[in-house]
Design a protein around this motif. Structure first.
Motif, PDB file in Angstrom:
ATOM      1  N   ARG A  74       7.782 -71.392  -1.040  1.00  0.00           N
ATOM      2  CA  ARG A  74       7.969 -71.719  -2.460  1.00  0.00           C
ATOM      3  C   ARG A  74       6.724 -71.356  -3.264  1.00  0.00           C
ATOM      4  N   GLU A 104       6.574 -67.609  -3.674  1.00  0.00           N
ATOM      5  CA  GLU A 104       7.568 -67.157  -4.658  1.00  0.00           C
ATOM      6  C   GLU A 104       7.124 -67.465  -6.090  1.00  0.00           C
ATOM      7  N   CYS A 105       6.544 -68.642  -6.309  1.00  0.00           N
ATOM      8  CA  CYS A 105       6.069 -69.003  -7.652  1.00  0.00           C
ATOM      9  C   CYS A 105       4.975 -68.046  -8.126  1.00  0.00           C
ATOM     10  N   ASN A 144       5.188 -65.466 -11.341  1.00  0.00           N
ATOM     11  CA  ASN A 144       4.152 -65.443 -12.385  1.00  0.00           C
ATOM     12  C   ASN A 144       3.596 -64.035 -12.583  1.00  0.00           C
TER      13      ASN A 144
END
Length: 176
Positions: free
Chosen positions: A113, A116-117, A121
């Motif tokens: 996660r 992926e964040c 961005n």
């Protein structure tokens, strides 16, 4: 380059010199490169040789880890990288023209996660991403990073970023 002095420690008189004792491993404060440098010494007018105590620079604090990542990014071609005002849950956001990076200061390995964040961005900024972790990565995070092309770096105890996956090795080579 200047090695940090050990405050309050007295110089040591050298009686017998050996090759191993003449060098100290420190990180350059300018570029972050970790290398061996001659041990600082002073000669006394009486003929005695005194060694000045220095300590290796390490990523002992969170600030050191962030600085090491920022120095590394500047060294590989992102000279304007700065700490941003964004506050991710586990780390510090670094940004500059063409780069979005996260320095994960958490005690647990990064998960997919978080990778992926960071990727999202960077995608919204049309920038390259880079993830720096003190604790490493879970297997799913490495797999996801490889799929998305996110470079993963591990900050070793000395604060030296080490490429963990193919995209990180590529980024390192392409900007060297």
């Amino acid at each position: 380059m200047s090695a940090p002095l050990v405050m309050g420690a007295p110089p040591i008189r050298i009686v017998r010199r050996t090759w191993d004792e003449e060098w100290v491993t420190v990180s350059c404060t300018g570029c972050g490169r970790r290398d061996q440098w001659p041990q600082p010494e002073l000669g006394c007018p009486c003929g005695a040789l005194l060694r000045i105590p220095v300590r290796p620079a390490t990523a002992g604090t969170r600030c050191d880890a962030v600085n090491a990542a920022a120095l590394y990014l500047r060294e590989i071609g992102f000279p304007e990288v700065l700490r941003s005002g964004e506050r991710p849950e586990t780390g510090v956001d670094l940004r500059g023209p063409g780069i979005v990076a996260l320095v994960d200061l958490g005690a647990r390995p990064a998960d997919s996660r978080a990778v992926e964040c960071l990727w999202l961005n960077a995608l919204t900024e049309s920038a390259v991403s880079a993830y720096f972790s003190l604790a490493g990565y879970v297997d799913e995070a490495r797999e996801r990073a490889d799929t998305l092309g996110v470079p993963l770096f591990l900050l070793d105890p000395a604060g030296v970023p080490r490429p963990v996956n193919g995209p990180a090795a590529e980024l390192d080579r392409s900007h060297a």
